[in-house]
Design an enzyme around this catalytic site. Sequence first.
Site, PDB file in Angstrom:
ATOM      1  N   ASP A 187      30.129 -35.649  33.593  1.00  0.00           N
ATOM      2  CA  ASP A 187      30.947 -35.674  32.381  1.00  0.00           C
ATOM      3  C   ASP A 187      30.483 -36.833  31.503  1.00  0.00           C
ATOM      4  OD1 ASP A 187      32.827 -35.798  30.375  1.00  0.00           O
ATOM      5  OD2 ASP A 187      34.554 -35.601  31.694  1.00  0.00           O
ATOM      6  N   HIS A 192      34.388 -42.205  27.423  1.00  0.00           N
ATOM      7  CA  HIS A 192      34.442 -42.992  28.650  1.00  0.00           C
ATOM      8  C   HIS A 192      33.385 -44.097  28.691  1.00  0.00           C
ATOM      9  CE1 HIS A 192      37.190 -39.904  29.931  1.00  0.00           C
ATOM     10  NE2 HIS A 192      36.278 -38.986  29.763  1.00  0.00           N
TER      11      HIS A 192
END
Length: 283
Positions: A187, A192
């Site tokens: 991912d 993030h």
Amino acid sequence: MAIDYDSLMALKRTGDRFSYSDRETMLYAIGVGMSRDPYDENELAYTFEKTTLKTVPSMATVLTRTNLLQDCGYDYTKVVHGEQRLTLHQPLPPEGELIADSHVTEAYDKGEGRGAVIYTEINVRDANDGTRLYTLGSTTFARGDGGFGGPAGSGPAPHQIPERDPDHTCALEIRKDQALLYRLNGDRNPLHADPELARRVGFPVPILHGLCTYGTACKAILQTVCKYDHTRITGFDVRFSAPVYPGETILTEMWQDGDVVSFRCRVPERDVVVINNGRCQLG
């Protein structure tokens, strides 16, 4: 482009193929916090191939990423991962070749300005002999897509947490670089990793992946209730309720009733529940 209910319900993919090796198995285990003490032999069994590797059950969530909803018409910038469900038909092997079939199971229209709820399912089998390995269920909350004309409703009721004090607790530290490590499982969402993007969308720093919080909760139950026996966990369902920031602590509270462990996760530093309505099925 807006959601069309009939087109959404017809979405399916069959025969998607994936593979993974012991490298991915060890990387996932380290990504959810295994072997912070590199001499702990209980955890080294998940991160060193000296003997047959053990597998963290929640790794199933990163092995078969499909793009089922990619062109469904929702506003991707307002999509939230609401729930994750996992049923393991047998323990995950440390490496394998996989075939995945995915489809939309339900969709509900919460109304204009209230969003849409979409349920999807992925069934995974061994590519060599067809053995069923696991089933993933996911709930997607499309906050910007209410009013598309689908049926009203909200799907199954969440698992209820007992009202008594927890039977077990486990506090696990989330390292400041943990999101950078976990994203190597596949991912690569910049939310993030990119501080500038995080600030632009309202977060002080990049947030931890929800599925990393999920894996951390799995590790907590694995070490606390299962005594590192990964074959005991046959189901793992959660509802996500708030993000975690790297550097915080995830405190998992557990209630054991026979072969069911109810759980929730809190961040004590902010007194925020980040996973709720958790249900772990033991075999």
